[in-house]
Design an enzyme around this catalytic site. Structure first.
Site, short mmCIF file in Angstrom:
data_model
loop_
_atom_site.label_atom_id
_atom_site.label_comp_id
_atom_site.label_asym_id
_atom_site.label_seq_id
_atom_site.Cartn_x
_atom_site.Cartn_y
_atom_site.Cartn_z
N GLN A 88 0.85 -1.20 0.00
CA GLN A 88 0.00 0.00 0.00
C GLN A 88 0.88 1.25 0.00
O GLN A 88 1.73 1.42 0.88
CB GLN A 88 -0.93 0.04 1.20
CG GLN A 88 -1.98 1.15 1.04
CD GLN A 88 -2.83 1.39 2.27
OE1 GLN A 88 -2.29 1.63 3.34
NE2 GLN A 88 -4.14 1.34 2.12
N TYR A 97 -5.54 11.09 4.48
CA TYR A 97 -4.12 11.26 4.12
C TYR A 97 -4.02 12.12 2.86
O TYR A 97 -5.01 12.67 2.39
CB TYR A 97 -3.45 9.89 3.99
CG TYR A 97 -3.40 9.15 5.31
CD1 TYR A 97 -2.76 9.72 6.42
CD2 TYR A 97 -4.03 7.93 5.48
CE1 TYR A 97 -2.74 9.08 7.65
CE2 TYR A 97 -4.00 7.27 6.71
CZ TYR A 97 -3.35 7.85 7.79
OH TYR A 97 -3.34 7.22 9.02
N ARG A 120 -7.57 2.75 -2.71
CA ARG A 120 -8.45 2.79 -1.53
C ARG A 120 -9.03 4.18 -1.40
O ARG A 120 -8.31 5.18 -1.40
CB ARG A 120 -7.68 2.40 -0.27
CG ARG A 120 -8.51 2.52 1.00
CD ARG A 120 -7.89 1.84 2.20
NE ARG A 120 -8.62 0.60 2.49
CZ ARG A 120 -8.70 0.04 3.70
NH1 ARG A 120 -8.10 0.59 4.74
NH2 ARG A 120 -9.37 -1.07 3.88
#
Length: 359
Positions: free
Chosen positions: A102, A168, A216
Site C-alpha cells: 500500500q 491522508y 483505496r
C-alpha cells in the site's frame, strides 16, 4: 447467489487470487524508524499469508520521508529498503497469497515529532502546522508515488494499492474542505481528483498491464462526500486502469451521513456503481463468517478484514471451514495476541482501541 468463500478471482491484469479474503493494510508501528522491514512486521504479515488470506497487504508504506504518518512505519521511499521487501514478498507468495504494497503519504497528518519538520498539505493548514505544496512539490509527489510502485514491482510484489482514503494526502487533495488551491489541482472535483488520476496513469504506464493495481477511497469523514467519491470511483472504473477498488466504509451497514433519510446503507449505495471488469472490496465492521457471506452475497467480490485478522491469523481458514465462525470476544490478553503474531509494540498500539486488550 451464494458466493463460495474459497473460489478464485481473476483480475483484469490476469493475476489470480485464490480466495475471497484480503488482509487490510493495518497500522502497527512495528518496523524500524528508518523504514526498514523488521522481524516483527515480517512475522505478523507472513503469518496471515500462512493463515489463508488470499491477498496480504502491507501497512501503509510511505513514498516520501516527509510523508511518514506514524512511528515504526514500513517505508518504500528508497531503493535501500528493497531487500527487506524482497524477503517479505518471497515468504508471502510461498503460501500462495498475493503480496500487495500500500503506497501512502500522510500529508498534513505527519506528526512533527515523527518527521521533525513542517508537514505538507495541498493548502496551508495552521491547525496541522502544515505548509502548502508548491506546484513542483506536487509533481514530485506524483513521481514519488510512481517510483514507489516501480520499487514495489522490483521487490516482487504482485501489485500496489494507492492510499486515497482516511484523510491522508490524496484525500486532502480530494476534500473541498481541505484543498483550497487555485491552480489545476484545486477547485472543481475534476481538479481535486487530478493527482490521483495522474498517479494511476503513471503507475500503469510504468509497471505495465500485468501489474495488479487498486486504489483505496473512503466516502465519509475528512471532508469526503459519498456523492463525490461515487463519481470519482466510476471515473476510475471507466478509465480501465485499475483492477480493484477498495472502499473503506467504516461500517458497511450504516446509513450514509450525506443521505441520513436514505433507505439504503453505505454498502448498498456503493453497489450502485457499474463495476464492469473492476473488482470491488470493502472494509468496515466485517467480523464474523456471517458478515463475510452477507457482504459477498450482496455483490462484493472480496472482503477486507482488519480486526478479525488481528485476532485470528487464520481467520479465512476458520470461516471457510465454518461459515458461522465468530471471532474471540474482546478484550483479549497480551499473551493471546503474541500467540497470534503481534509484537509488544503492536499490542501497545492496540491498547488505543478501548476494550481490545486486557490490562
Amino acid at each position: 447467489m451464494k458466493t463460495k468463500l474459497d473460489s478464485t478471482i481473476q483480475f483484469n491484469c490476469g493475476i489470480i487470487m485464490n480466495n475471497r479474503f484480503m488482509l487490510a493494510p493495518l497500522t502497527n508501528q512495528q518496523s524500524h524508524e528508518d523504514g526498514q522491514l523488521s522481524d516483527d512486521e515480517f512475522k505478523w504479515l507472513t503469518m496471515r499469508a500462512k493463515g489463508g488470506f488470499g491477498l496480504v497487504m502491507t501497512c501503509a508504506s510511505h513514498v516520501q520521508e516527509i510523508g511518514k504518518g506514524f512511528p515504526g512505519q514500513l517505508g518504500i521511499f528508497s531503493d535501500e529498503l528493497i531487500e527487506g521487501h524482497k524477503k517479505l514478498t518471497a515468504k508471502i507468495k510461498s503460501y500462495n497469497s498475493l503480496a500487495v504494497a500500500q503506497l501512502h503519504h500522510a500529508g498534513m497528518r505527519s506528526p512533527f515529532d515523527v518527521i521533525h519538520q513542517k508537514a505538507v498539505c495541498p493548502s496551508e493548514s495552521q491547525k496541522h502546522n502544515a505548509r502548502a505544496l508548491s506546484l513542483d512539490d506536487v509533481y514530485k509527489l506524483r513521481n514519488d508515488f510512481i517510483n514507489a510502485a516501480v520499487r514495489a514491482q522490483t521487490s516482487g510484489y504482485d501489485g500496489v494499492e494507492v492510499h486515497g482514503a482516511h484523510g491522508y494526502i490524496l484525500t486532502q487533495f480530494l476534500s473541498s474542505e481541505i484543498n483550497k488551491r487555485t491552480d489545476i489541482y484545486g477547485g472543481s472535483l475534476y481538479n481535486r481528483s487530478r493527482l490521483i488520476f495522474e498517479i494511476i496513469e503513471g503507475i500503469r504506464e510504468t509497471c505495465g498491464q500485468n501489474f495488479l493495481m487498486g486504489i483505496r477511497l473512503s466516502p465519509e469523514r475528512f471532508g469526503m462526500k459519498l456523492s463525490e467519491i461515487k463519481l470519482v470511483s466510476q471515473q476510475l472504473i471507466d478509465s480501465q486502469l485499475i483492477d480493484f477498488l477498495d472502499l473503506s466504509l467504516w461500517d458497511c451497514f450504516k446509513k450514509p451521513q450525506e443521505y441520513p433519510d436514505s433507505d439504503k446503507n453505505l454498502l448498498e449505495h456503493v453497489l450502485e456503481l457499474n463495476y464492469k471488469n473492476v473488482k470491488l472490496t470493502v472494509a468496515g465492521n466485517i467480523r464474523s463468517g456471517e458478515d463475510v457471506q452477507k457482504i459477498l452475497n450482496a455483490g462484493v467480490d472480496f472482503v477486507t478484514i482488519g480486526r478479525s485478522g488481528i485476532l485470528h491469523h487464520d481467520f479465512p481458514k476458520k470461516v471457510i471451514e465454518n461459515s458461522n465462525f465468530k471471532p474471540i470476544q474482546n478484550p483479549v490478553s497480551p499473551e493471546y495476541l503474541k500467540s497470534e503474531g503481534l509484537s509488544d509494540t503492536f499490542i501497545t498500539y492496540m491498547r488505543r482501541r478501548e476494550g481490545f486488550v486486557t490490562h
